[in-house]
Design a protein around this motif. Structure first.
Motif, PDB file in Angstrom:
ATOM      1  N   ALA A  93       0.826  -1.209   0.000  1.00  8.24           N
ATOM      2  CA  ALA A  93       0.000   0.000   0.000  1.00  8.24           C
ATOM      3  C   ALA A  93       0.860   1.259   0.000  1.00  8.24           C
ATOM      4  O   ALA A  93       0.576   2.222  -0.724  1.00  8.24           O
ATOM      5  N   GLU A  94       1.910   1.266   0.790  1.00  4.12           N
ATOM      6  CA  GLU A  94       2.752   2.461   0.889  1.00  4.12           C
ATOM      7  C   GLU A  94       3.550   2.708  -0.386  1.00  4.12           C
ATOM      8  O   GLU A  94       3.755   3.857  -0.801  1.00  4.12           O
ATOM      9  N   ARG A  95       3.996   1.629  -1.024  1.00  2.00           N
ATOM     10  CA  ARG A  95       4.801   1.777  -2.239  1.00  2.00           C
ATOM     11  C   ARG A  95       3.946   1.919  -3.506  1.00  2.00           C
ATOM     12  O   ARG A  95       4.454   2.325  -4.545  1.00  2.00           O
ATOM     13  N   GLY A  96       2.703   1.552  -3.387  1.00  2.00           N
ATOM     14  CA  GLY A  96       1.825   1.587  -4.550  1.00  2.00           C
ATOM     15  C   GLY A  96       1.636   0.186  -5.110  1.00  2.00           C
ATOM     16  O   GLY A  96       2.604  -0.559  -5.302  1.00  2.00           O
ATOM     17  N   LEU A  97       0.391  -0.194  -5.373  1.00  3.01           N
ATOM     18  CA  LEU A  97       0.066  -1.548  -5.829  1.00  3.01           C
ATOM     19  C   LEU A  97       0.481  -1.719  -7.288  1.00  3.01           C
ATOM     20  O   LEU A  97      -0.006  -1.013  -8.169  1.00  3.01           O
ATOM     21  N   PRO A  98       1.370  -2.656  -7.598  1.00  2.29           N
ATOM     22  CA  PRO A  98       1.754  -2.898  -8.994  1.00  2.29           C
ATOM     23  C   PRO A  98       0.550  -3.335  -9.826  1.00  2.29           C
ATOM     24  O   PRO A  98      -0.360  -4.005  -9.321  1.00  2.29           O
ATOM     25  N   ALA A  99       0.531  -2.962 -11.088  1.00  3.85           N
ATOM     26  CA  ALA A  99      -0.624  -3.236 -11.952  1.00  3.85           C
ATOM     27  C   ALA A  99      -0.901  -4.730 -12.066  1.00  3.85           C
ATOM     28  O   ALA A  99      -2.063  -5.162 -12.020  1.00  3.85           O
ATOM     29  N   GLU A 100       0.146  -5.539 -12.230  1.00  2.00           N
ATOM     30  CA  GLU A 100      -0.051  -6.981 -12.384  1.00  2.00           C
ATOM     31  C   GLU A 100      -0.627  -7.587 -11.107  1.00  2.00           C
ATOM     32  O   GLU A 100      -1.519  -8.445 -11.159  1.00  2.00           O
ATOM     33  N   ALA A 101      -0.142  -7.151  -9.955  1.00  2.00           N
ATOM     34  CA  ALA A 101      -0.674  -7.664  -8.690  1.00  2.00           C
ATOM     35  C   ALA A 101      -2.135  -7.263  -8.529  1.00  2.00           C
ATOM     36  O   ALA A 101      -2.967  -8.068  -8.082  1.00  2.00           O
ATOM     37  N   GLU A 102      -2.470  -6.035  -8.890  1.00  2.00           N
ATOM     38  CA  GLU A 102      -3.860  -5.582  -8.796  1.00  2.00           C
ATOM     39  C   GLU A 102      -4.763  -6.410  -9.698  1.00  2.00           C
ATOM     40  O   GLU A 102      -5.884  -6.775  -9.318  1.00  2.00           O
ATOM     41  N   ARG A 103      -4.273  -6.723 -10.901  1.00  2.00           N
ATOM     42  CA  ARG A 103      -5.076  -7.539 -11.823  1.00  2.00           C
ATOM     43  C   ARG A 103      -5.332  -8.923 -11.229  1.00  2.00           C
ATOM     44  O   ARG A 103      -6.454  -9.436 -11.281  1.00  2.00           O
ATOM     45  N   ARG A 104      -4.309  -9.537 -10.637  1.00  2.00           N
ATOM     46  CA  ARG A 104      -4.476 -10.872 -10.064  1.00  2.00           C
ATOM     47  C   ARG A 104      -5.401 -10.849  -8.853  1.00  2.00           C
ATOM     48  O   ARG A 104      -6.216 -11.766  -8.653  1.00  2.00           O
ATOM     49  N   LEU A 105      -5.282  -9.832  -8.026  1.00  2.00           N
ATOM     50  CA  LEU A 105      -6.174  -9.720  -6.862  1.00  2.00           C
ATOM     51  C   LEU A 105      -7.615  -9.518  -7.310  1.00  2.00           C
ATOM     52  O   LEU A 105      -8.540 -10.126  -6.743  1.00  2.00           O
ATOM     53  N   ASP A 106      -7.805  -8.684  -8.315  1.00  2.00           N
ATOM     54  CA  ASP A 106      -9.151  -8.462  -8.864  1.00  2.00           C
ATOM     55  C   ASP A 106      -9.734  -9.757  -9.417  1.00  2.00           C
ATOM     56  O   ASP A 106     -10.912 -10.071  -9.199  1.00  2.00           O
TER      57      ASP A 106
END
Length: 364
Positions: A93-106
């Motif tokens: 959260a502090e560093r910013g969520l990487p796009a690929e990680a966000e896609r996988r979590l979604d």
């Protein structure tokens, strides 16, 4: 040799988790070497690796034995895993969520919602849910981009029923299982929202609470004989034992702190008696002040560490941690590089000694 050792270690781990050696069973070096088709040296190294992972124990003059795990120990390990994942969530959260990680979590959240809507009543659906849950937690850890946390959690996942994929579905009480899964999905959704909002402390707290609930569910579910029977069919389930772990031996009474061994020079320059005019202990000519190590005496006479930092395998600091420490004797501290963690203390080890939780390796 490295490739052969890695292969032997993996196969020995699989044998232990498959129940080839019941809790307490002794592993003979010759027999293990024959089973793995390797030399005795490779077998011995593989068994040492399993000791560090917590699947084997070593006894003086008796070799290695398969370790048993109580339900309480399994739940404790899930909470320790949760502490590491909570740290990963805060960093992500502090560093910013990487796009690929966000896609996988979604993707994991969308898949969970589909399964909850259709019901999780078949074995195929249960396997799919377990895989989805494991992918969500894996993406969360990778989003932190912290190799030390990933290594520490990777070790934890080798322990019986500690991995996110190790879900016990209670066929006898499907309503309770459905409530637990729905609550877990709600936790995942809240964690992702906090990550996107870059709310580090909120994401950390939500992830920690999620792990605590998982540990409580594991205690509750395994108290049911039917659920316990199902758990024994899972990898590592054969290592579950009843009862409490043995208490560690007590340290010599009256020990107030443990300091590094003194050199002959230190002994020679130490004052013979108070008020002799000599330099204070550890402050002789040409000597630096002696540093006290961070140990204090427990009521039982053992030594309890005061913890503030935990060092990773790569030298980075993992802090803070939440666990409570068992009593450790001075001889154990002198003879082994491992310390034992059990429950809830905020604090840190200021030495670079690796730590293990209830003999569960945290770092190496």
């Amino acid at each position: 040799m490295s490739v052969q050792l890695d292969s032997a270690t993996r196969r020995l781990r699989e044998m232990l988790l498959a129940g080839c050696y019941p809790p307490g069973a002794r592993l003979r070096e010759v027999g293990v070497a024959e089973s793995l088709g390797v030399s005795r040296t490779i077998a011995r190294l593989a068994m040492s690796a399993m000791e560090h992972e917590g699947l084997l124990t070593r006894e003086r003059n008796r070799g290695f034995a398969a370790r048993g795990f109580t339900i309480a120990e399994i739940a404790d390990a899930i909470e320790v895993r949760g502490e590491l994942e909570a740290m990963a969530a805060r960093l992500a959260a502090e560093r910013g969520l990487p796009a690929e990680a966000e896609r996988r979590l979604d993707h994991a959240l969308a898949e969970a919602e589909t399964m909850l809507a259709g019901g999780i009543a078949t074995e195929a659906c249960r396997r799919r849910w377990a895989e989805m849950n494991a992918d969500f937690h894996r993406a969360l850890v990778e989003a932190a981009q912290n190799r030390a946390i990933a290594i520490a959690i990777g070790q934890m996942l080798h322990l019986p029923l500690v991995a996110p994929a190790a879900i016990i579905f209670d066929r006898g009480d499907p309503a309770t299982t459905a409530r637990q899964l729905a609550r877990a999905h709600g936790d995942h959704r809240a964690i992702l929202e906090a990550l996107r909002a870059r709310q580090g402390h909120r994401a950390e707290a939500l992830t920690r609470e999620h792990a605590f609930r998982s540990a409580q569910n594991r205690r509750r579910n395994l108290a049911d004989p039917a659920a316990l029977a199902l758990a024994r069919q899972m990898p590592g389930g054969g290592l579950i034992v009843a009862g409490n772990p043995p208490s560690p031996p007590a340290a010599p009474a009256g020990l107030s702190r443990l300091s590094p061994p003194r050199s002959r020079a230190a002994t020679a320059t130490a004052p013979a008696r108070a008020g002799s005019g000599a330099a204070p202990e550890g402050r002789g000519r040409g000597m630096r002040p002696r540093r006290e190590t961070p140990w204090t005496a427990s009521p039982s006479g053992g030594v309890t560490p005061l913890i503030t930092k935990m060092f990773s395998p790569t030298g980075g600091v993992i802090s803070p941690i939440s666990s409570s420490f068992t009593t450790i004797t001075p001889n154990q501290i002198r003879s082994t590089p491992w310390l034992a963690i059990t429950g809830t203390v905020k604090g840190s080890v200021s030495t670079r000694m690796p730590i293990e939780s209830r003999n569960i390796p945290m770092t190496r």
